[in-house]
Design a protein around this motif. Structure first.
Motif, PDB file in Angstrom:
ATOM      1  N   UNK A 119       0.837  -1.200   0.000  1.00 45.84           N
ATOM      2  CA  UNK A 119       0.000   0.000   0.000  1.00 45.84           C
ATOM      3  C   UNK A 119       0.873   1.253   0.000  1.00 45.84           C
ATOM      4  N   UNK A 120       1.983   1.200   0.737  1.00 45.96           N
ATOM      5  CA  UNK A 120       2.904   2.344   0.753  1.00 45.96           C
ATOM      6  C   UNK A 120       3.449   2.614  -0.641  1.00 45.96           C
ATOM      7  N   UNK A 121       3.858   1.547  -1.344  1.00 44.61           N
ATOM      8  CA  UNK A 121       4.380   1.710  -2.704  1.00 44.61           C
ATOM      9  C   UNK A 121       3.311   2.289  -3.624  1.00 44.61           C
ATOM     10  N   UNK A 122       2.081   1.816  -3.471  1.00 38.77           N
ATOM     11  CA  UNK A 122       0.989   2.327  -4.294  1.00 38.77           C
ATOM     12  C   UNK A 122       0.740   3.804  -4.000  1.00 38.77           C
ATOM     13  N   UNK A 123       0.740   4.165  -2.709  1.00 42.33           N
ATOM     14  CA  UNK A 123       0.542   5.566  -2.337  1.00 42.33           C
ATOM     15  C   UNK A 123       1.662   6.445  -2.884  1.00 42.33           C
ATOM     16  N   UNK A 124       2.882   5.941  -2.803  1.00 40.22           N
ATOM     17  CA  UNK A 124       4.003   6.719  -3.334  1.00 40.22           C
ATOM     18  C   UNK A 124       3.856   6.938  -4.839  1.00 40.22           C
ATOM     19  N   UNK A 125       3.348   5.918  -5.532  1.00 42.21           N
ATOM     20  CA  UNK A 125       3.118   6.070  -6.953  1.00 42.21           C
ATOM     21  C   UNK A 125       2.056   7.122  -7.244  1.00 42.21           C
ATOM     22  N   UNK A 126       0.963   7.080  -6.484  1.00 43.73           N
ATOM     23  CA  UNK A 126      -0.107   8.068  -6.655  1.00 43.73           C
ATOM     24  C   UNK A 126       0.402   9.464  -6.335  1.00 43.73           C
ATOM     25  N   UNK A 127       1.162   9.574  -5.236  1.00 42.40           N
ATOM     26  CA  UNK A 127       1.703  10.882  -4.843  1.00 42.40           C
ATOM     27  C   UNK A 127       2.674  11.411  -5.903  1.00 42.40           C
ATOM     28  N   UNK A 128       3.465  10.508  -6.486  1.00 39.90           N
ATOM     29  CA  UNK A 128       4.432  10.933  -7.492  1.00 39.90           C
ATOM     30  C   UNK A 128       3.731  11.501  -8.716  1.00 39.90           C
ATOM     31  N   UNK A 129       2.636  10.840  -9.128  1.00 40.38           N
ATOM     32  CA  UNK A 129       1.883  11.324 -10.280  1.00 40.38           C
ATOM     33  C   UNK A 129       1.231  12.664  -9.954  1.00 40.38           C
ATOM     34  N   UNK A 130       0.636  12.748  -8.741  1.00 39.72           N
ATOM     35  CA  UNK A 130      -0.012  13.994  -8.333  1.00 39.72           C
ATOM     36  C   UNK A 130       1.007  15.119  -8.226  1.00 39.72           C
ATOM     37  N   UNK A 131       2.192  14.788  -7.711  1.00 38.16           N
ATOM     38  CA  UNK A 131       3.242  15.799  -7.564  1.00 38.16           C
ATOM     39  C   UNK A 131       3.733  16.276  -8.927  1.00 38.16           C
ATOM     40  N   UNK A 132       3.861  15.329  -9.848  1.00 32.54           N
ATOM     41  CA  UNK A 132       4.306  15.704 -11.188  1.00 32.54           C
ATOM     42  C   UNK A 132       3.300  16.624 -11.863  1.00 32.54           C
ATOM     43  N   UNK A 133       2.013  16.384 -11.571  1.00 32.67           N
ATOM     44  CA  UNK A 133       0.957  17.204 -12.170  1.00 32.67           C
ATOM     45  C   UNK A 133       0.908  18.589 -11.543  1.00 32.67           C
ATOM     46  N   UNK A 134       1.098  18.627 -10.194  1.00 29.25           N
ATOM     47  CA  UNK A 134       0.977  19.911  -9.490  1.00 29.25           C
ATOM     48  C   UNK A 134       2.296  20.676  -9.434  1.00 29.25           C
ATOM     49  N   UNK A 135       3.399  19.959  -9.690  1.00 31.05           N
ATOM     50  CA  UNK A 135       4.707  20.600  -9.618  1.00 31.05           C
ATOM     51  C   UNK A 135       5.216  20.768  -8.205  1.00 31.05           C
ATOM     52  N   UNK A 136       4.572  20.109  -7.241  1.00 29.28           N
ATOM     53  CA  UNK A 136       4.987  20.238  -5.843  1.00 29.28           C
ATOM     54  C   UNK A 136       4.926  18.891  -5.149  1.00 29.28           C
ATOM     55  N   UNK A 137       6.012  18.522  -4.456  1.00 29.48           N
ATOM     56  CA  UNK A 137       6.082  17.263  -3.728  1.00 29.48           C
ATOM     57  C   UNK A 137       5.749  17.521  -2.259  1.00 29.48           C
ATOM     58  N   UNK A 138       4.926  16.661  -1.683  1.00 27.67           N
ATOM     59  CA  UNK A 138       4.556  16.785  -0.269  1.00 27.67           C
ATOM     60  C   UNK A 138       5.437  15.871   0.567  1.00 27.67           C
ATOM     61  N   UNK A 139       6.079  16.419   1.586  1.00 24.05           N
ATOM     62  CA  UNK A 139       6.863  15.639   2.542  1.00 24.05           C
ATOM     63  C   UNK A 139       6.129  15.682   3.878  1.00 24.05           C
ATOM     64  N   UNK A 140       5.704  14.523   4.358  1.00 22.99           N
ATOM     65  CA  UNK A 140       4.929  14.448   5.591  1.00 22.99           C
ATOM     66  C   UNK A 140       5.799  13.891   6.711  1.00 22.99           C
ATOM     67  N   UNK A 141       5.883  14.631   7.800  1.00 23.43           N
ATOM     68  CA  UNK A 141       6.741  14.269   8.932  1.00 23.43           C
ATOM     69  C   UNK A 141       5.885  14.057  10.169  1.00 23.43           C
ATOM     70  N   UNK A 142       6.094  12.950  10.847  1.00 24.26           N
ATOM     71  CA  UNK A 142       5.476  12.727  12.149  1.00 24.26           C
ATOM     72  C   UNK A 142       6.428  13.231  13.226  1.00 24.26           C
ATOM     73  N   UNK A 143       5.921  14.055  14.136  1.00 23.73           N
ATOM     74  CA  UNK A 143       6.821  14.674  15.121  1.00 23.73           C
ATOM     75  C   UNK A 143       6.210  14.682  16.510  1.00 23.73           C
ATOM     76  N   UNK A 144       6.996  14.274  17.491  1.00 23.35           N
ATOM     77  CA  UNK A 144       6.599  14.413  18.884  1.00 23.35           C
ATOM     78  C   UNK A 144       6.751  15.879  19.302  1.00 23.35           C
ATOM     79  N   UNK A 145       6.033  16.301  20.338  1.00 23.65           N
ATOM     80  CA  UNK A 145       6.077  17.716  20.749  1.00 23.65           C
ATOM     81  C   UNK A 145       7.476  18.261  21.004  1.00 23.65           C
ATOM     82  N   UNK A 146       8.374  17.424  21.508  1.00 23.96           N
ATOM     83  CA  UNK A 146       9.709  17.911  21.852  1.00 23.96           C
ATOM     84  C   UNK A 146      10.444  18.486  20.653  1.00 23.96           C
ATOM     85  N   UNK A 147      10.287  17.849  19.474  1.00 27.28           N
ATOM     86  CA  UNK A 147      10.959  18.372  18.287  1.00 27.28           C
ATOM     87  C   UNK A 147      10.079  19.355  17.522  1.00 27.28           C
TER      88      UNK A 147
END
Length: 307
Positions: free
Chosen positions: A80-108
């Motif tokens: 599912x991760x590979x499939x999502x990455x493929x979808x995101x890559x196509x969407x990013x190529x279309x929009x010209x912007x790549x989304x980087x999603x970070x999970x962060x605990x409050x300390x950082x």
């Protein structure tokens, strides 16, 4: 010739399985997916029938994966991760912007990420950052399912790190903080047992530092606190501590700037035993995009300066 994937196994089966595995509850998964509980149960039963094995142990209060379920989760999540990455890559190529999603605990979220995201944005990449916060277990579940690219925070317990790699950035300890002018600041010498006379803001069960805090209290002769408030929200903890006589037990990185500005003050408690590693957690079975690697490097650079 290898086994052909049964065409009757649909993406809805996989998505339903992954949500139930993550939440350990049919009811919670149903509410999240937006279908009824019977529909979720039926979908899981269909998947188990098609695979010819039970994926969940239903004899307990919460659903627990069987050995077969653990194996299937590993491969289903990767797929599912590979499939999502493929979808995101196509969407990013279309929009010209790549989304980087970070999970962060409050300390950082408070100490490292603001400056790291500034450095990342200054590079002029066709990319944008999304920061997701929450308890460590929740963030790791998102990472396992590919909903975040990596997680920044304290290292989890060994059993929760299966399939993940951890890169140490720096170490920090837990602090006991109060508002400026708090009565406890006037006591010399100070005894940690004095906090039992006040409300204490604690990390909730399941949070990464809860066991560390409990060990600190027990080591100092404090069992069950008389008046305890539990939260993972640093915004609530900060606001509540500033406006009351509560004692907030939290990772020092969350309140470092408040202490430096004189808004909060640290109680003189030896918390050396709570020192623990903070760093980057990523999946060992996937590769990061170039923008994700750029943000990762920005976080490393800011953390290096903090050290």
């Amino acid at each position: 010739m290898g086994h052909v994937l049964d065409p009757r196994i649909k993406l809805r089966h996989i998505a339903c399985f992954l949500e139930v595995a993550r939440l350990k509850s049919v009811a919670k998964a149903a509410a999240l997916i937006g279908i009824t509980q019977p529909a979720v149960s039926k979908t899981l039963q269909e998947l188990e029938h098609l695979l010819g094995t039970a994926l969940f142990d239903r004899s307990r209060r919460s659903l627990v994966l069987t050995a077969s379920g653990e194996i299937f989760l590993r491969y289903a999540a990767v797929g599912v991760t590979a499939l999502r990455q493929g979808v995101h890559s196509i969407a990013s190529a279309s929009s010209g912007s790549v989304l980087v999603t970070v999970g962060a605990l409050p300390t950082v979220s408070a100490r490292i990420l603001p400056r790291a995201v500034e450095r990342f944005a200054a590079q002029g990449l066709s990319a944008r950052a999304r920061i997701v916060t929450g308890p460590n277990a929740y963030l790791l579940s998102l990472l396992r399912l590919g909903d975040v690219d990596f997680v920044v925070g304290r290292m989890a317990e060994p059993e929760a790190m299966i399939g993940f790699a951890f890169e140490h950035l720096y170490s920090e300890r837990v602090a006991l903080v109060v508002r400026a002018g708090h009565p406890l600041l006037a006591h010399d010498p100070f005894d940690i047992a004095m906090i039992e006379n006040y409300q204490v803001v604690m990390p909730p069960p399941g949070s990464v530092i809860r066991p560390i805090v409990e060990r600190l209290l027990i080591a100092n002769g404090i069992g069950r606190l008389r008046d305890e408030v539990e939260t993972v929200s640093d915004a609530f903890g900060r606001g509540f501590t500033r406006s009351s006589d509560a004692v907030w037990i939290i990772s020092e990185g969350v309140v470092a700037e408040d202490v430096a500005d004189g808004i909060l003050a640290t109680l003189p408690v030896d918390t050396a035993e709570t020192l623990g590693p903070v760093g980057l957690t990523s999946r060992v079975d996937t590769s990061l995009t170039l923008p994700a690697q750029a943000l990762l490097q920005s976080i490393r650079d800011v953390a290096a300066k903090r050290r």
